[in-house]
Write a protein that holds these residues in place. Structure first.
Motif, PDB file in Angstrom:
ATOM      1  N   ARG A  62       0.823  -1.208   0.000  1.00 14.47           N
ATOM      2  CA  ARG A  62       0.000   0.000   0.000  1.00 14.47           C
ATOM      3  C   ARG A  62       0.861   1.264   0.000  1.00 14.47           C
ATOM      4  N   GLY A 123     -14.508  -4.848  -5.908  1.00 20.78           N
ATOM      5  CA  GLY A 123     -13.693  -4.886  -4.700  1.00 20.78           C
ATOM      6  C   GLY A 123     -13.691  -6.255  -4.029  1.00 20.78           C
ATOM      7  N   ARG A 124     -13.966  -7.321  -4.799  1.00 22.63           N
ATOM      8  CA  ARG A 124     -13.983  -8.656  -4.244  1.00 22.63           C
ATOM      9  C   ARG A 124     -12.986  -9.538  -4.990  1.00 22.63           C
ATOM     10  N   PHE A 145      -6.416  -2.202  -1.251  1.00 20.85           N
ATOM     11  CA  PHE A 145      -7.109  -1.033  -0.718  1.00 20.85           C
ATOM     12  C   PHE A 145      -6.119  -0.066  -0.085  1.00 20.85           C
ATOM     13  N   ASP A 146      -6.453   1.242  -0.197  1.00 13.94           N
ATOM     14  CA  ASP A 146      -5.644   2.234   0.536  1.00 13.94           C
ATOM     15  C   ASP A 146      -6.195   2.352   1.950  1.00 13.94           C
ATOM     16  N   SER A 147      -5.662   3.294   2.698  1.00 14.91           N
ATOM     17  CA  SER A 147      -6.075   3.441   4.103  1.00 14.91           C
ATOM     18  C   SER A 147      -7.528   3.873   4.230  1.00 14.91           C
ATOM     19  N   ALA A 148      -8.079   4.464   3.168  1.00 15.14           N
ATOM     20  CA  ALA A 148      -9.474   4.907   3.199  1.00 15.14           C
ATOM     21  C   ALA A 148     -10.422   3.814   2.729  1.00 15.14           C
ATOM     22  N   GLY A 149      -9.904   2.636   2.329  1.00 20.95           N
ATOM     23  CA  GLY A 149     -10.739   1.537   1.863  1.00 20.95           C
ATOM     24  C   GLY A 149     -11.080   1.610   0.406  1.00 20.95           C
ATOM     25  N   LYS A 150     -10.381   2.461  -0.342  1.00 24.30           N
ATOM     26  CA  LYS A 150     -10.634   2.578  -1.768  1.00 24.30           C
ATOM     27  C   LYS A 150      -9.699   1.646  -2.525  1.00 24.30           C
ATOM     28  N   VAL A 151     -10.233   1.015  -3.592  1.00 22.23           N
ATOM     29  CA  VAL A 151      -9.433   0.094  -4.395  1.00 22.23           C
ATOM     30  C   VAL A 151      -8.447   0.912  -5.214  1.00 22.23           C
TER      31      VAL A 151
END
Length: 547
Positions: A62, A123-124, A145-151
């Motif tokens: 990441r 995202g799966r 995912f980044d720290s914000a949960g975005k792919v």
């Protein structure tokens, strides 16, 4: 194929069973291989996905995406994971599907050869089989995912199909030897079955078996004697046409037990062996049958019985007619003997010159016979029955006995129904009474009279009578106290009982200074009766066992 059709039955069994075993084992092996391949693919897909998810979850991965040149950090990580896990490749790409890590460094910075947009969008993770730049492989893809949960990208791990195939080839030798062992065992079993079939069919081929069956059917249904086969449980297994006709059976009776069939007790006793012996005489409806029961053994093991049935009805009828003719002949012989004696007496008187005495003697003799015949005709108007009584009277006189027609005898002409039945009943009862005197002389008293219900008959003798324990048995076919000789014996009283029962009457016996037989012979039409000759009214329905 033509050779197989013309081969022996054992060879056909062996070849066909071997083919069946081969197809069964081959099909099972093919299904097993396909299942194993699918299982290996699934296992390697899960393994690739687990590696891809591990790579996507690394903090270093990441962090590398936030740098100016992420490939410098991600390529070493991918190479290290690939070497540590044994995967064929580890690829890392950004959201635009641009490679940051690849086993072929020349492809870094280029777009993925397979679409990974589904992982980016949903995202799966994803697993499957795809063909890429390194060839067809089992793949597992996981989103990053980044720290914000975005792919922000994906990690793709693949294992080439050659690796899966190599793993499958490792499992093939045990399968091969197993299949071979099963084929050998199946072929051996097929050979044993073919040998057993040869033994059970006595080495006969299908055409020979069919010919034997046709010959058996032709012989069984062509013979005039009845043939009935029984198994050990007493069930009918075979009935030929003659037996069906004699016993009144049908094809539906095959497979039924004797207890389920409409047979008399006497017939059932002979058929099931309760009354053993040869040439058993059985009255069935209006027929006289002679039965013989023989055990049937196959390979020294008893498998049942076969019963042959011979129709002796015509023979018995002819024997009765012969007896009647013999009775008439005896009566004529006795009359001729008596006439000769009287003629000698007349000749002697004439030679002595006693003419008046001779005339008186002839007159007395003629009047005595005329009075006797007139007395019989006065009491018995039916000419057939009257003639029988006169003949029996002459027979009794020849034996030194006396036949007396009782005073209560009254028979009106046309009131005895079928004269043959009346002659049979009265003739058998009188003959039985004369036989009971045993050539020692004595008296037989006969009473015949017609009433509203039919012809009543009573015949008594001055003989020793009948043992009380045998009162019922004297009416059973085959029972006799006479010395055996050629021809069926013990049928006279049985036929008498059958004739009376068939017309709805009865016959009985008791002791009163000798045996006294009484019978009722109805004059109307015989009532319908079920098969098996049931006992008439008032007649004991004892079990018919020949002694």
């Amino acid at each position: 194929m033509r050779r197989l059709v013309n081969a022996s039955l054992g060879t056909q069994f062996f070849v066909l069973q071997t083919v069946i075993v081969f197809l069964a084992v081959g099909g099972t092996a093919a299904v097993w291989m396909e299942h194993t391949r699918e299982l290996l693919d699934w296992q390697y897909q899960q393994r690739a996905l687990a590696i891809a998810e591990s790579v996507a979850g690394l903090p270093q991965v990441r962090e590398a995406f936030s740098r100016a040149r992420p490939e410098l950090s991600l390529q070493p990580i991918a190479v290290g994971v690939q070497a540590a896990t044994g995967a064929d490749y580890v690829v890392i790409a950004n959201r635009d599907q641009i490679r940051y890590a690849h086993p072929n460094t020349a492809l870094i910075g280029k777009r993925l050869s397979t679409d990974g947009s589904q992982v980016m969008t949903d995202g799966r993770p994803w697993t499957g089989i795809q063909t890429g730049t390194l060839g067809r492989s089992v793949r597992g893809k996981a989103p990053i995912f980044d720290s914000a949960g975005k792919v922000i990208g994906l990690a793709s791990v693949g294992i080439l199909e050659e690796t899966v195939a190599d793993q499958l080839s490792v499992a093939l030798p045990p399968l091969f030897w197993t299949v071979l062992a099963v084929l050998v065992a199946g072929s051996a079993a097929a050979a044993l079955i073919a040998q057993r079939v040869r033994r059970q069919t006595f080495g006969l081929e299908p055409a020979e078996i069919a010919a034997l069956l046709e010959q058996r059917e032709g012989v069984l249904h062509g013979v005039k004697e009845g043939v009935l086969a029984l198994d050990l449980a007493g069930r009918v297994t075979l009935v030929n046409d003659a037996a069906r006709d004699l016993l009144g059976l049908s094809q539906h009776d095959v497979g039924r037990s004797l207890g389920e069939m409409r047979l008399s007790d006497r017939m059932r006793d002979v058929l099931d062996g309760a009354d053993p012996g040869d040439d058993r005489v059985v009255l069935h409806c209006d027929r006289v049958l002679v039965l013989n029961r023989t055990p049937v053994a196959v390979r020294d093991r008893q498998s049942g019985w076969v019963v042959t049935l011979r129709d002796r009805t015509e023979l018995v009828r002819l024997a009765r007619e012969l007896d009647q003719a013999s009775t008439t002949t005896g009566a004529l012989r006795a009359q001729a003997h008596e006439f000769a004696n009287r003629m000698h007496t007349v000749v002697g008187l004439l030679e002595l010159g006693e003419y008046e005495t001779a005339v008186s003697y002839i007159t007395q003799t003629t009047e005595a016979y005329s009075r006797h015949a007139a007395g019989v005709r006065e009491k018995v108007a039916d000419p057939t029955l009257a003639a029988l009584l006169l003949a029996k009277s002459a027979e009794a006189a020849e034996r030194g006995a006396t036949l007396v027609l009782s005073d209560d005898s009254r028979v009106e002409e046309g009131m005895i129904g079928d004269p043959h039945d009346a002659v049979l009943v009265v003739g058998n009862l009188v003959a039985n009474a004369l036989d009971a005197l045993q050539e020692s002389g004595g008296t037989v008293e006969v009473s015949v009279r017609t009433e509203a219900d039919g012809l009543h008959i009573r015949v008594g003798d001055s003989g020793p009578g009948i043992t009380p324990s045998l009162v019922h048995e004297v009416f059973l076919e085959g029972f006799t106290t006479k010395v055996a000789h050629a021809g069926p014996r013990g049928l006279g009283l049985a036929l008498t009982r059958q004739t009376c029962s068939r017309r709805g009457g009865w016959v009985r016996v008791h002791n009163a200074g000798g045996a006294v037989f009484t019978a009722l012979l109805p004059t109307g039409e015989p009532p319908p009766s079920p098969e098996g000759e049931p006992a008439g009214p008032g007649e004991p329905a004892e079990r018919q066992v020949r002694r």
